[in-house]
Design a protein around this motif. Sequence first.
Motif, PDB file in Angstrom:
ATOM      1  N   ARG A 298       0.814  -1.209   0.000  1.00  0.00           N
ATOM      2  CA  ARG A 298       0.000   0.000   0.000  1.00  0.00           C
ATOM      3  C   ARG A 298       0.854   1.269   0.000  1.00  0.00           C
ATOM      4  NH1 ARG A 298      -4.942   2.013  -1.395  1.00  0.00           N
ATOM      5  NH2 ARG A 298      -5.544   3.736  -0.063  1.00  0.00           N
ATOM      6  N   GLY A 299       1.982   1.259   0.714  1.00  0.00           N
ATOM      7  CA  GLY A 299       2.803   2.454   0.832  1.00  0.00           C
ATOM      8  C   GLY A 299       3.808   2.650  -0.279  1.00  0.00           C
ATOM      9  N   ASP A 300       3.821   1.771  -1.273  1.00  0.00           N
ATOM     10  CA  ASP A 300       4.772   1.908  -2.369  1.00  0.00           C
ATOM     11  C   ASP A 300       4.403   3.076  -3.287  1.00  0.00           C
ATOM     12  OD1 ASP A 300       6.184  -0.243  -1.438  1.00  0.00           O
ATOM     13  OD2 ASP A 300       5.355  -1.688  -2.853  1.00  0.00           O
ATOM     14  N   ASN A 301       5.390   3.528  -4.018  1.00  0.00           N
ATOM     15  CA  ASN A 301       5.191   4.599  -4.999  1.00  0.00           C
ATOM     16  C   ASN A 301       5.933   4.203  -6.269  1.00  0.00           C
ATOM     17  OD1 ASN A 301       4.402   7.074  -6.096  1.00  0.00           O
ATOM     18  ND2 ASN A 301       6.203   8.128  -5.276  1.00  0.00           N
ATOM     19  N   PRO A 302       5.430   3.190  -6.988  1.00  0.00           N
ATOM     20  CA  PRO A 302       6.245   2.509  -7.999  1.00  0.00           C
ATOM     21  C   PRO A 302       6.383   3.257  -9.322  1.00  0.00           C
ATOM     22  CG  PRO A 302       4.081   1.520  -7.897  1.00  0.00           C
ATOM     23  CD  PRO A 302       4.129   2.539  -6.790  1.00  0.00           C
ATOM     24  N   THR A 303       7.542   3.008  -9.955  1.00  0.00           N
ATOM     25  CA  THR A 303       7.789   3.435 -11.323  1.00  0.00           C
ATOM     26  C   THR A 303       8.370   2.261 -12.097  1.00  0.00           C
ATOM     27  OG1 THR A 303      10.008   4.231 -10.778  1.00  0.00           O
ATOM     28  CG2 THR A 303       8.213   5.844 -10.696  1.00  0.00           C
ATOM     29  N   VAL A 304       8.207   2.294 -13.409  1.00  0.00           N
ATOM     30  CA  VAL A 304       8.769   1.287 -14.300  1.00  0.00           C
ATOM     31  C   VAL A 304       9.617   2.004 -15.344  1.00  0.00           C
ATOM     32  CG1 VAL A 304       8.248  -0.458 -16.043  1.00  0.00           C
ATOM     33  CG2 VAL A 304       6.882  -0.349 -13.957  1.00  0.00           C
ATOM     34  N   THR A 305      10.867   1.588 -15.476  1.00  0.00           N
ATOM     35  CA  THR A 305      11.797   2.177 -16.442  1.00  0.00           C
ATOM     36  C   THR A 305      12.118   1.152 -17.518  1.00  0.00           C
ATOM     37  OG1 THR A 305      12.751   3.615 -14.757  1.00  0.00           O
ATOM     38  CG2 THR A 305      14.052   3.252 -16.738  1.00  0.00           C
ATOM     39  N   LEU A 306      12.157   1.596 -18.772  1.00  0.00           N
ATOM     40  CA  LEU A 306      12.377   0.701 -19.905  1.00  0.00           C
ATOM     41  C   LEU A 306      13.590   1.133 -20.708  1.00  0.00           C
ATOM     42  CD1 LEU A 306       9.025   1.342 -19.718  1.00  0.00           C
ATOM     43  CD2 LEU A 306       9.057  -0.534 -21.358  1.00  0.00           C
ATOM     44  N   LYS A 307      14.304   0.145 -21.213  1.00  0.00           N
ATOM     45  CA  LYS A 307      15.412   0.391 -22.130  1.00  0.00           C
ATOM     46  C   LYS A 307      15.438  -0.706 -23.181  1.00  0.00           C
ATOM     47  CE  LYS A 307      20.448   1.048 -22.427  1.00  0.00           C
ATOM     48  NZ  LYS A 307      20.680   0.130 -23.556  1.00  0.00           N
ATOM     49  N   LYS A 308      15.426  -0.314 -24.439  1.00  0.00           N
ATOM     50  CA  LYS A 308      15.495  -1.289 -25.520  1.00  0.00           C
ATOM     51  C   LYS A 308      16.919  -1.824 -25.630  1.00  0.00           C
ATOM     52  CE  LYS A 308      14.071  -2.024 -30.319  1.00  0.00           C
ATOM     53  NZ  LYS A 308      15.281  -2.755 -30.770  1.00  0.00           N
ATOM     54  N   LEU A 309      17.046  -3.144 -25.725  1.00  0.00           N
ATOM     55  CA  LEU A 309      18.365  -3.747 -25.879  1.00  0.00           C
ATOM     56  C   LEU A 309      18.938  -3.357 -27.241  1.00  0.00           C
ATOM     57  CD1 LEU A 309      17.170  -5.355 -23.456  1.00  0.00           C
ATOM     58  CD2 LEU A 309      18.378  -7.341 -24.333  1.00  0.00           C
ATOM     59  N   ASP A 310      20.147  -2.801 -27.219  1.00  0.00           N
ATOM     60  CA  ASP A 310      20.719  -2.267 -28.455  1.00  0.00           C
ATOM     61  C   ASP A 310      22.164  -2.712 -28.679  1.00  0.00           C
ATOM     62  OD1 ASP A 310      21.998  -0.857 -26.471  1.00  0.00           O
ATOM     63  OD2 ASP A 310      21.348   1.131 -27.128  1.00  0.00           O
ATOM     64  N   GLY A 311      22.614  -3.745 -27.965  1.00  0.00           N
ATOM     65  CA  GLY A 311      23.963  -4.234 -28.179  1.00  0.00           C
ATOM     66  C   GLY A 311      25.037  -3.423 -27.492  1.00  0.00           C
ATOM     67  N   THR A 312      24.640  -2.571 -26.538  1.00  0.00           N
ATOM     68  CA  THR A 312      25.614  -1.799 -25.774  1.00  0.00           C
ATOM     69  C   THR A 312      25.388  -2.024 -24.286  1.00  0.00           C
ATOM     70  OG1 THR A 312      24.246   0.183 -25.547  1.00  0.00           O
ATOM     71  CG2 THR A 312      25.601  -0.003 -27.540  1.00  0.00           C
ATOM     72  N   SER A 313      26.392  -1.689 -23.497  1.00  0.00           N
ATOM     73  CA  SER A 313      26.283  -1.675 -22.044  1.00  0.00           C
ATOM     74  C   SER A 313      26.655  -0.296 -21.541  1.00  0.00           C
ATOM     75  CB  SER A 313      27.207  -2.716 -21.406  1.00  0.00           C
ATOM     76  OG  SER A 313      26.792  -4.028 -21.700  1.00  0.00           O
ATOM     77  N   THR A 314      26.044   0.115 -20.430  1.00  0.00           N
ATOM     78  CA  THR A 314      26.275   1.452 -19.883  1.00  0.00           C
ATOM     79  C   THR A 314      26.383   1.380 -18.369  1.00  0.00           C
ATOM     80  OG1 THR A 314      25.074   2.546 -21.680  1.00  0.00           O
ATOM     81  CG2 THR A 314      25.304   3.774 -19.626  1.00  0.00           C
ATOM     82  N   LEU A 315      27.337   2.134 -17.828  1.00  0.00           N
ATOM     83  CA  LEU A 315      27.451   2.377 -16.390  1.00  0.00           C
ATOM     84  C   LEU A 315      27.357   3.881 -16.172  1.00  0.00           C
ATOM     85  CD1 LEU A 315      30.350  -0.099 -15.626  1.00  0.00           C
ATOM     86  CD2 LEU A 315      28.063  -0.251 -14.633  1.00  0.00           C
ATOM     87  N   ARG A 316      26.506   4.293 -15.237  1.00  0.00           N
ATOM     88  CA  ARG A 316      26.312   5.728 -15.005  1.00  0.00           C
ATOM     89  C   ARG A 316      26.187   6.006 -13.519  1.00  0.00           C
ATOM     90  NH1 ARG A 316      21.314   8.322 -17.931  1.00  0.00           N
ATOM     91  NH2 ARG A 316      20.133   7.563 -16.131  1.00  0.00           N
ATOM     92  N   SER A 317      26.877   7.033 -13.054  1.00  0.00           N
ATOM     93  CA  SER A 317      26.788   7.448 -11.656  1.00  0.00           C
ATOM     94  C   SER A 317      26.561   8.946 -11.592  1.00  0.00           C
ATOM     95  CB  SER A 317      28.072   7.089 -10.899  1.00  0.00           C
ATOM     96  OG  SER A 317      28.226   5.693 -10.800  1.00  0.00           O
TER      97      SER A 317
END
Length: 856
Positions: A298-317
């Motif tokens: 009940r207390g959640d505040n959800p989001t869904v994030t999508l990324k299409k697979l494109d043959g790359t990898s990413t690291l981000r900070s």
Amino acid sequence: MIRTLISCLIVLCATAAAPAKDNQAIIPFQEGSIRLTFLNDNAVRVEYAKEFSDTLPEWIYVNESPRTGKLTKTELQNGTTRISAGKIKADIDRNKRAVTITDAQGRSVFTTRDITLYSTDNPDGTRDTGAQLSWDNSADEHLYGLGQFQDGFTDIKGLSRRLTQVNTQISIPFILSNKGYGILWNNYGLTEYNPGPTTVALSRSEKAGAAREVNITTTEGARREVRRDNTFTGVIDIPESGDYSILLDVGQKMARRHNLTIDGKTIMDQRNLWLPPTSSTIVTLTKGKHELSANLERGDNPTVTLKKLDGTSTLRSPMPAKADFTVFTGTPDEIIASFRSATGHAPMMPEWALGYIHCRERFHSQDELLSNAAEFRKREIPVDVIVQDWQYWGKHGWNSMQFDEDAYPDPKAMVDSLHEMDMRLMLSVWSKIDKNSPVGKEADAKGYYIPGSDWIDFFNPEASQFYWSNFSKRLLKPYEIDAWWQDATEPENDDLEGRRVMNGRYRGELFRNVYPLLVNRTVYEGCRADMPQKRTMILTRCGFPGIQRYGAAMWTGDVGNDWETFRRQIASGLSMAASGMPWWTYDAGGFFRPGDQYTNDDYIQRMIRWIQAGTFMPLMRVHGFTSETEPWRYGAEAERIIGNAIKWRYRLLPYIYSLSHKVSSEGYTMMRPLVFDYPDDKNALAVKHDYMLGGNLLILPVTEPSIASRTAYLPAAKGGWYNLYDNSHLDGGREHNINVTMENIPVYVKAGSILPMSHDKQYTGDLKDEPLEIAIYTGNDGEFSLYEDEGDNYNYEKGACSTIDMKWNDKSRTLEIASRKGSYPGMSKNRKFNITINGQPARTIDYNGNKTTLKL
């Protein structure tokens, strides 16, 4: 003010571990510069910044002289500068804005697609500089690592993950590829792996869901909590058909359920009393709109994030001032060895730590603990370590570093009694201290807490020293306790967010993931200084690159007990191994257990399978919430089967202890995803839960209920594979349907193996000089090095140890046992070896340390 100045000076000293300039080169790049630091023959650190200030402490890398060749610089065509050192080359292409790393064979194994610095605005008006790295993946590439996650994936190519430290999740920003490289993202804060460009917020249904009351563990102890379900809905519009990575974020510090359906089809569903706030999966979606629905709390505040697979990898900070990563090249073993060389070698675990570790939540008194220890000996079930979990402090306050005298009247006598039974004590100690306890009051008065929390500020060297001095004088020295369980070292539930650390000097977000490293450094270095004659053994709930150098093992935290959870723990352990972490285990049987666990046949079967798989992991350990986890609590048949599993652990100890020496001396990996030994076998790389223990044993866990057989792929190996229990033979390079009983899980020995094995014993030191079985499996040549030492001190670092190298020539059927190398106090000069071939007795010899060649 003086205290703050001293702390700052200590921090500046910590940064002195920066690499020497003779292994470094700086090249203009984009709007700033690339700095290359060659760490050893197959590793180069790459930093991109507008300016290099190096104001942060260096906690990941060790201050060792670099082992590289001389740097050479060559200007190539098209604006490319090549820097070579050791066995690798780095090409900096200013036109394409790319960095390419070439390995010892001249192969380009890693090329950046993008290295970016970006700015983010904060609600308080401040601005942070973030960094992002992207690189291309080949179509047949497989990626592993990032630590311990609960999403069930071992191959993480294309998957999205958010790296935070919480109960059941350990974030290690290291990725291993089967294509000859590994990547360490050098960042102390939050990291996004393959972040998606599209985020959809889900709307809460006004209709309240079902309520339930549950027992949970918290930093205040156990309590009951009412939880209520709720449905959340949303719509996503997919612009292009394809495979998408989906990341669900429940919007709280911890989740209770991960659930998501798309167009009525469930794509993830996991429930536990504690879960990480995010979970991920990969799905195929068609172009157009899709209905989302999530049954969460009940207390959640959800989001869904999508990324299409494109043959790359990413690291981000979002918070570093620079992009900073290290590329390691070679085979998986060479990559991990190089990673350990750069971030610290793992010291040897005590030999007794590799026996059976018995734990439950919890023993309630000194008498209860000792009576259960005595019962193990009476029933002749082998055990080396008994664990006292939390709340032994009783009326004195949380983690007051003091036993409650009402339940534990004489802790020294308790430890001594265990030692007389040839057992050791592991004690739970936290980095959180009750502010009303004597230790807590003093810490609070001196400003040693992270503001607004009950966690000690280990970023402050004075606070760290205060913690250790109390730890040492209140627990280590008075009682000579053998091992330490550093619980909740995340700190629990990502609790650095929004706080300041190191006397308020830094925002907690900057060091969001590194806290467990500093906690365990404090305990390890303190133990080595104050009890130098004993090997330090630490079990900790969280970790970070470099933690292996502090004698620390990690475990899965407060997980459930169902079959899917069991499968996910094996996957997470294999991911930890691929992340360079050598010591890992789980709560065999699951932490949260059913209320009828002692009579529930389905659960007992499940628990047995957890324990049997744990026999063949780096550490063997049982645990359970509000449980009496002793084998005899579950009936005579379960006791017998569990006892046999533990006995197999002790039979294999000469093999396992020899592997543990390789972990320390060679940067070896004991629990091995199949990518380590079969990186080019596409069928092996598709396996999720089977793994190698060392290079000789293939472990096939049983992860489904009530099955009489299971399908298993045995990798191609000359001479095939032998069943460990009955020595029957199967060919490699294909799938087999293997019979399964409750007695054992299937384990296969690779042809050409030489396995040193002991006989029945009750603890690791029992019958130390007994005859060893030297088990040979024919069909291929093989070799093995038997390692031995005193088992409980650091004399091995000074050369007090012995190795006996053995080689099997399959064609001539000759076993060569080389002359013993080295010695140690108490070593038996003469040993009896019972040699078997494919399980059949072949010869018994008296080995006196001299070279012996046998025709068998």
